[in-house]
Design a protein around this motif. Sequence first.
Motif, PDB file in Angstrom:
ATOM      1  N   UNK A 215       0.815  -1.211   0.000  1.00 59.87           N
ATOM      2  CA  UNK A 215       0.000   0.000   0.000  1.00 59.87           C
ATOM      3  C   UNK A 215       0.851   1.266   0.000  1.00 59.87           C
ATOM      4  N   UNK A 216       2.176   1.140  -0.085  1.00 62.63           N
ATOM      5  CA  UNK A 216       3.034   2.320  -0.041  1.00 62.63           C
ATOM      6  C   UNK A 216       2.991   3.087  -1.356  1.00 62.63           C
ATOM      7  N   UNK A 217       3.298   4.378  -1.256  1.00 63.78           N
ATOM      8  CA  UNK A 217       3.362   5.227  -2.445  1.00 63.78           C
ATOM      9  C   UNK A 217       4.529   4.801  -3.327  1.00 63.78           C
ATOM     10  N   UNK A 218       4.525   5.167  -4.616  1.00 68.59           N
ATOM     11  CA  UNK A 218       5.642   4.833  -5.505  1.00 68.59           C
ATOM     12  C   UNK A 218       6.969   5.347  -4.957  1.00 68.59           C
ATOM     13  N   UNK A 219       8.021   4.629  -5.262  1.00 67.59           N
ATOM     14  CA  UNK A 219       9.343   4.968  -4.743  1.00 67.59           C
ATOM     15  C   UNK A 219       9.839   6.271  -5.344  1.00 67.59           C
ATOM     16  N   UNK A 220      10.480   7.089  -4.498  1.00 68.96           N
ATOM     17  CA  UNK A 220      11.122   8.311  -4.985  1.00 68.96           C
ATOM     18  C   UNK A 220      12.611   8.113  -5.213  1.00 68.96           C
ATOM     19  N   UNK A 221      13.149   6.976  -4.793  1.00 65.45           N
ATOM     20  CA  UNK A 221      14.565   6.646  -4.992  1.00 65.45           C
ATOM     21  C   UNK A 221      14.654   5.198  -5.428  1.00 65.45           C
ATOM     22  N   UNK A 222      15.662   4.856  -6.241  1.00 60.34           N
ATOM     23  CA  UNK A 222      15.784   3.468  -6.697  1.00 60.34           C
ATOM     24  C   UNK A 222      16.107   2.544  -5.534  1.00 60.34           C
ATOM     25  N   UNK A 223      15.753   1.255  -5.656  1.00 57.02           N
ATOM     26  CA  UNK A 223      16.064   0.321  -4.577  1.00 57.02           C
ATOM     27  C   UNK A 223      17.568   0.128  -4.442  1.00 57.02           C
ATOM     28  N   UNK A 224      17.989  -0.233  -3.263  1.00 59.11           N
ATOM     29  CA  UNK A 224      19.396  -0.450  -2.977  1.00 59.11           C
ATOM     30  C   UNK A 224      19.590  -0.413  -1.480  1.00 59.11           C
ATOM     31  N   UNK A 225      20.767  -0.823  -1.032  1.00 63.09           N
ATOM     32  CA  UNK A 225      20.976  -0.936   0.405  1.00 63.09           C
ATOM     33  C   UNK A 225      20.840   0.407   1.111  1.00 63.09           C
ATOM     34  N   UNK A 226      21.360   1.471   0.519  1.00 65.45           N
ATOM     35  CA  UNK A 226      21.256   2.770   1.183  1.00 65.45           C
ATOM     36  C   UNK A 226      19.801   3.140   1.417  1.00 65.45           C
ATOM     37  N   UNK A 227      18.948   2.932   0.391  1.00 60.86           N
ATOM     38  CA  UNK A 227      17.537   3.256   0.568  1.00 60.86           C
ATOM     39  C   UNK A 227      16.898   2.368   1.623  1.00 60.86           C
ATOM     40  N   UNK A 228      17.218   1.077   1.611  1.00 54.04           N
ATOM     41  CA  UNK A 228      16.564   0.169   2.554  1.00 54.04           C
ATOM     42  C   UNK A 228      16.951   0.491   3.991  1.00 54.04           C
ATOM     43  N   UNK A 229      18.196   0.895   4.229  1.00 53.68           N
ATOM     44  CA  UNK A 229      18.596   1.286   5.579  1.00 53.68           C
ATOM     45  C   UNK A 229      17.851   2.548   6.005  1.00 53.68           C
ATOM     46  N   UNK A 230      17.690   3.495   5.069  1.00 53.37           N
ATOM     47  CA  UNK A 230      16.947   4.717   5.392  1.00 53.37           C
ATOM     48  C   UNK A 230      15.478   4.406   5.680  1.00 53.37           C
ATOM     49  N   UNK A 231      14.901   3.472   4.941  1.00 49.75           N
ATOM     50  CA  UNK A 231      13.510   3.083   5.180  1.00 49.75           C
ATOM     51  C   UNK A 231      13.368   2.455   6.568  1.00 49.75           C
ATOM     52  N   UNK A 232      14.291   1.561   6.918  1.00 47.68           N
ATOM     53  CA  UNK A 232      14.235   0.946   8.246  1.00 47.68           C
ATOM     54  C   UNK A 232      14.376   1.999   9.343  1.00 47.68           C
TER      55      UNK A 232
END
Length: 290
Positions: free
Chosen positions: A47-64
């Motif tokens: 249900x999340x909005x579309x991503x504003x940044x491509x997937x990758x470890x940096x993004x996933x750590x920021x999401x967590x």
Amino acid sequence: MRRGRPGAPPVLLACGLGGACFDWSPVTRLLAASARTVAFDRPGTGHSAPASAPPGLRRELAVLDAVLNAADADAAGADADAVAGGTAGSGAVVLVGHSAAALHIEAYARTRPHRVRGLVLVDPSTEPPGEDGRRESDPTEAVARFLLRFPPPSPAVSRWLGPAVRRLMVRLGTSTGRETASREEVAEVYSRPDVLRAVLAENAGFDDLVADVQRVRAEHPLPDVPLVVLTARRALGGPRQARWIHHAHDALAAMSPRGERVVVPGSGHLMAADRPDAVALAVRRVLDAA
């Protein structure tokens, strides 16, 4: 998706590639009396909005970071002591990651050790430390990169294709054929063109994710926390594949002196659907040992 009683130990659950936070519902129901659980959809999925940044470890750590900070803020109103300090038992959480998300939470534990009380890796991806040179790219990654060259499917196509892909995931990934959400919610989530594109993008970037996690492993030790690795027996495949999965999961469990591995019978790769009791038991064991 939050569940559980205020003041209980916090547990964060991260879903694997192509999953949605409702996949954890059978587990969080079992943990409701003993933990405060938070499950979430990564950018562009569920249900999340579309991503504003491509997937990758940096993004996933920021999401967590963002999810845990939001959970801390919610908990502060009910139990301020539970989120003060940032040490085990005080602000630290048990992180649960399925499949590819096991890489995300492992890297998080290595780079934010003060936030982590323990780890549960649920049929994790088979990329243990030191094996980066042996890894062969999955052909589905090349297919995903190719498909990303084209525009997203139309809404009409997505309404058919997305739920069909989800049904195939459940058929191939479970031994019970059990779905974790209603037909209406599955259709609502997987009919979104941006969800299909987000899943392709995560798949296409998996090689880069593994390389980034290996670099984190070389630079940051895993904290001395309880670690349980759950292996789905029905996902072992033939003898050669089974030997590699056993080897990889043993190596992942050995990352911590307090690590252990458990083979879960009656479960395919989507263990939260087949054996939520086994996942909930592993979480409780980590909570007790922390």
